[in-house]
Design an enzyme around this catalytic site. Structure first.
Site, PDB file in Angstrom:
ATOM      1  N   ASN A   1      44.187 -28.004   0.446  1.00  0.00           N
ATOM      2  CA  ASN A   1      44.996 -28.503   1.563  1.00  0.00           C
ATOM      3  C   ASN A   1      46.301 -29.057   1.003  1.00  0.00           C
ATOM      4  O   ASN A   1      46.283 -29.986   0.186  1.00  0.00           O
ATOM      5  CB  ASN A   1      44.194 -29.598   2.294  1.00  0.00           C
ATOM      6  CG  ASN A   1      44.942 -30.145   3.489  1.00  0.00           C
ATOM      7  OD1 ASN A   1      46.136 -30.411   3.386  1.00  0.00           O
ATOM      8  ND2 ASN A   1      44.266 -30.346   4.591  1.00  0.00           N
TER       9      ASN A   1
ATOM     10  N   HIS B   1      49.752 -32.942   1.904  1.00  0.00           N
ATOM     11  CA  HIS B   1      50.354 -34.103   1.236  1.00  0.00           C
ATOM     12  C   HIS B   1      51.652 -33.760   0.516  1.00  0.00           C
ATOM     13  O   HIS B   1      52.486 -34.627   0.280  1.00  0.00           O
ATOM     14  CB  HIS B   1      49.371 -34.730   0.252  1.00  0.00           C
ATOM     15  CG  HIS B   1      48.240 -35.427   0.947  1.00  0.00           C
ATOM     16  ND1 HIS B   1      48.442 -36.411   1.885  1.00  0.00           N
ATOM     17  CD2 HIS B   1      46.913 -35.260   0.863  1.00  0.00           C
ATOM     18  CE1 HIS B   1      47.284 -36.821   2.331  1.00  0.00           C
ATOM     19  NE2 HIS B   1      46.324 -36.141   1.739  1.00  0.00           N
TER      20      HIS B   1
ATOM     21  N   HIS C   1      47.518 -28.385   8.092  1.00  0.00           N
ATOM     22  CA  HIS C   1      47.218 -28.924   9.418  1.00  0.00           C
ATOM     23  C   HIS C   1      48.537 -29.127  10.152  1.00  0.00           C
ATOM     24  O   HIS C   1      49.341 -29.981   9.779  1.00  0.00           O
ATOM     25  CB  HIS C   1      46.478 -30.264   9.241  1.00  0.00           C
ATOM     26  CG  HIS C   1      46.008 -30.875  10.519  1.00  0.00           C
ATOM     27  ND1 HIS C   1      45.208 -32.001  10.540  1.00  0.00           N
ATOM     28  CD2 HIS C   1      46.208 -30.535  11.815  1.00  0.00           C
ATOM     29  CE1 HIS C   1      44.936 -32.315  11.795  1.00  0.00           C
ATOM     30  NE2 HIS C   1      45.542 -31.453  12.590  1.00  0.00           N
TER      31      HIS C   1
ATOM     32  N   ARG D   1      50.005 -30.742  12.777  1.00  0.00           N
ATOM     33  CA  ARG D   1      49.637 -31.830  13.692  1.00  0.00           C
ATOM     34  C   ARG D   1      50.584 -31.878  14.876  1.00  0.00           C
ATOM     35  O   ARG D   1      51.730 -31.453  14.793  1.00  0.00           O
ATOM     36  CB  ARG D   1      49.657 -33.179  12.955  1.00  0.00           C
ATOM     37  CG  ARG D   1      48.577 -33.331  11.911  1.00  0.00           C
ATOM     38  CD  ARG D   1      48.566 -34.748  11.370  1.00  0.00           C
ATOM     39  NE  ARG D   1      47.895 -35.653  12.283  1.00  0.00           N
ATOM     40  CZ  ARG D   1      46.643 -36.068  12.142  1.00  0.00           C
ATOM     41  NH1 ARG D   1      45.930 -35.692  11.121  1.00  0.00           N
ATOM     42  NH2 ARG D   1      46.101 -36.874  13.025  1.00  0.00           N
TER      43      ARG D   1
ATOM     44  N   ARG E   1      53.866 -34.573  11.503  1.00  0.00           N
ATOM     45  CA  ARG E   1      54.217 -35.601  10.521  1.00  0.00           C
ATOM     46  C   ARG E   1      54.307 -35.069   9.085  1.00  0.00           C
ATOM     47  O   ARG E   1      54.949 -35.655   8.249  1.00  0.00           O
ATOM     48  CB  ARG E   1      53.236 -36.770  10.576  1.00  0.00           C
ATOM     49  CG  ARG E   1      51.884 -36.446  10.003  1.00  0.00           C
ATOM     50  CD  ARG E   1      51.011 -37.663   9.932  1.00  0.00           C
ATOM     51  NE  ARG E   1      50.566 -38.086  11.242  1.00  0.00           N
ATOM     52  CZ  ARG E   1      49.419 -38.731  11.447  1.00  0.00           C
ATOM     53  NH1 ARG E   1      48.660 -39.044  10.428  1.00  0.00           N
ATOM     54  NH2 ARG E   1      49.044 -39.076  12.651  1.00  0.00           N
TER      55      ARG E   1
ATOM     56  N   GLU F   1      44.608 -25.621  10.204  1.00  0.00           N
ATOM     57  CA  GLU F   1      43.865 -26.669  10.916  1.00  0.00           C
ATOM     58  C   GLU F   1      44.646 -27.026  12.158  1.00  0.00           C
ATOM     59  O   GLU F   1      45.868 -27.182  12.110  1.00  0.00           O
ATOM     60  CB  GLU F   1      43.767 -27.917  10.049  1.00  0.00           C
ATOM     61  CG  GLU F   1      42.532 -27.987   9.222  1.00  0.00           C
ATOM     62  CD  GLU F   1      42.495 -29.260   8.404  1.00  0.00           C
ATOM     63  OE1 GLU F   1      42.976 -30.311   8.880  1.00  0.00           O
ATOM     64  OE2 GLU F   1      42.002 -29.195   7.283  1.00  0.00           O
TER      65      GLU F   1
ATOM     66  N   THR G   1      42.296 -37.082   9.580  1.00  0.00           N
ATOM     67  CA  THR G   1      41.301 -36.727  10.588  1.00  0.00           C
ATOM     68  C   THR G   1      40.096 -37.668  10.482  1.00  0.00           C
ATOM     69  O   THR G   1      39.489 -37.787   9.427  1.00  0.00           O
ATOM     70  CB  THR G   1      40.839 -35.267  10.373  1.00  0.00           C
ATOM     71  OG1 THR G   1      41.995 -34.462  10.204  1.00  0.00           O
ATOM     72  CG2 THR G   1      40.035 -34.781  11.560  1.00  0.00           C
TER      73      THR G   1
ATOM     74  N   GLU H   1      32.839 -26.338   9.483  1.00  0.00           N
ATOM     75  CA  GLU H   1      33.185 -27.084   8.275  1.00  0.00           C
ATOM     76  C   GLU H   1      32.543 -28.449   8.445  1.00  0.00           C
ATOM     77  O   GLU H   1      32.854 -29.175   9.395  1.00  0.00           O
ATOM     78  CB  GLU H   1      34.709 -27.215   8.112  1.00  0.00           C
ATOM     79  CG  GLU H   1      35.062 -28.024   6.853  1.00  0.00           C
ATOM     80  CD  GLU H   1      36.540 -28.017   6.519  1.00  0.00           C
ATOM     81  OE1 GLU H   1      37.221 -26.988   6.777  1.00  0.00           O
ATOM     82  OE2 GLU H   1      37.025 -29.028   5.996  1.00  0.00           O
TER      83      GLU H   1
ATOM     84  N   HIS I   1      36.625 -33.038   3.220  1.00  0.00           N
ATOM     85  CA  HIS I   1      37.160 -34.343   3.589  1.00  0.00           C
ATOM     86  C   HIS I   1      36.625 -35.430   2.654  1.00  0.00           C
ATOM     87  O   HIS I   1      35.423 -35.665   2.602  1.00  0.00           O
ATOM     88  CB  HIS I   1      36.854 -34.741   5.039  1.00  0.00           C
ATOM     89  CG  HIS I   1      37.921 -35.661   5.588  1.00  0.00           C
ATOM     90  ND1 HIS I   1      38.034 -36.974   5.215  1.00  0.00           N
ATOM     91  CD2 HIS I   1      38.952 -35.426   6.431  1.00  0.00           C
ATOM     92  CE1 HIS I   1      39.074 -37.498   5.825  1.00  0.00           C
ATOM     93  NE2 HIS I   1      39.659 -36.593   6.567  1.00  0.00           N
TER      94      HIS I   1
HETATM   95  N1  PXP Z   1      39.002 -30.497   5.973  1.00  0.00           N
HETATM   96  C1  PXP Z   1      39.543 -30.984   7.111  1.00  0.00           C
HETATM   97  C2  PXP Z   1      39.101 -30.407   8.398  1.00  0.00           C
HETATM   98  C3  PXP Z   1      40.520 -32.001   7.067  1.00  0.00           C
HETATM   99  O1  PXP Z   1      41.045 -32.475   8.206  1.00  0.00           O
HETATM  100  C4  PXP Z   1      40.950 -32.474   5.812  1.00  0.00           C
HETATM  101  C5  PXP Z   1      42.018 -33.511   5.751  1.00  0.00           C
HETATM  102  O2  PXP Z   1      43.201 -33.012   6.239  1.00  0.00           O
HETATM  103  C6  PXP Z   1      40.375 -31.926   4.664  1.00  0.00           C
HETATM  104  C7  PXP Z   1      39.389 -30.956   4.767  1.00  0.00           C
HETATM  105  C8  PXP Z   1      40.781 -32.372   3.304  1.00  0.00           C
HETATM  106  O3  PXP Z   1      40.447 -33.718   3.133  1.00  0.00           O
HETATM  107  P1  PXP Z   1      40.968 -34.496   1.862  1.00  0.00           P
HETATM  108  O4  PXP Z   1      42.453 -34.546   1.922  1.00  0.00           O
HETATM  109  O5  PXP Z   1      40.328 -35.841   1.989  1.00  0.00           O
HETATM  110  O6  PXP Z   1      40.490 -33.739   0.648  1.00  0.00           O
END
Ligand code: PXP
Length: 236
Positions: A6, A9, A42, A44, A48, A69, A100, A150, A190
């Site tokens: 992901n 960030h 994602h 959003r 953001r 996402e 999330t 997921e 997550h």
């Molecule tokens: N899966 C989903 C559905 C998420 O919303 C997120 C966070 O955006 C992640 C995975 C990844 O989570 P993390 O950044 O804590 O590794």
């Protein structure tokens, strides 16, 4: 087991300055060249981090799979139908949350979820539902037509190393087994990091882990030495 990265960030950091760096498109390329099996972003509601133009650019540059996402929002559904990512992962979204929080309540919104994903499935997009690891949510997810769930690993991740770890882990293991018996493929993500990820191997048949925060955090430190040395060389 596959690793999806992901890259949200990276966009958060870019947006802090409002310029172009670090570019999530370059981040995605580095992730892919180093073994990521897919790239997750994602989009959003408040944009953001990832912006529409990032998603359009990633659609052109990603060589693996783009996993978008998204919340149950019509404008994002429209974008998904236009760009046709390999997969979408439907997540709940609250404007004030930092990330999330909790899984999608598929059982409580069964009709809405089923109706929302129908055009996406018809367009050939793989649909995954981000849910808490409970029997109720898994059973509901299996009836929607989605191919994947997921599992939200946030509670397990937080409980890791505490007396609740096993209890949270068993919820994941049991839910994965139930989902697979109902014909669903199972991903997880997550809050996973370089320590708590180890136990994911104890869950048979997990397809892919989606990890963001800990990888990007680690990258800051593994890349910092080189970044400082290079700047010093230029200055000298
Ligand atoms: N899966 C989903 C559905 C998420 O919303 C997120 C966070 O955006 C992640 C995975 C990844 O989570 P993390 O950044 O804590 O590794």
């Amino acid at each position: 087991m596959l690793l999806g990265v992901n890259i949200d960030h990276v966009a958060t950091l870019r947006n802090a300055r409002g310029g172009w760096e670090p570019d999530p498109v370059i981040a995605a390329d580095i992730c892919e060249k180093n073994g990521a099996s897919s790239i997750t972003t994602h989009l959003r509601e408040d944009r953001r981090h990832i912006k529409d133009e990032d998603v359009y650019a990633l659609t052109k540059t990603i060589n693996t799979r783009l996993n978008l996402e998204m919340a149950m929002a019509e404008d994002i559904q429209k974008i998904a139908l236009e760009i046709k990512p390999y997969s979408i992962c439907l997540v709940p979204e609250k404007r004030q949350e930092v990330t999330t929080e909790g899984g999608l309540d598929v059982a409580g919104q069964f009709e809405q979820v089923t109706d929302f994903i129908k055009p996406l499935l018809e367009a050939g997009i793989i649909v995954s539902l981000f849910i808490d690891p409970t029997e109720q949510q898994v059973k509901a997810a299996a009836k929607t037509g989605a191919q994947f769930i997921e599992m939200h690993t946030g509670s397990y991740s937080e409980a890791f190393g505490t007396e609740n770890e096993n209890c949270e882990f068993l919820k994941l293991k049991d839910s994965a087994k139930l989902a697979q018996s109902l014909g669903l493929k199972v991903n997880a993500g997550h809050g996973l990091n370089y320590v708590n990820v180890q136990r994911m191997h104890e869950i048979p048949g997990l397809v892919e882990l989606n990890i963001g925060h800990s990888i990007i955090s680690r990258a800051v430190f593994t890349g910092l030495a080189e970044a400082v040395s290079h700047m010093n060389e230029l200055i000298k």
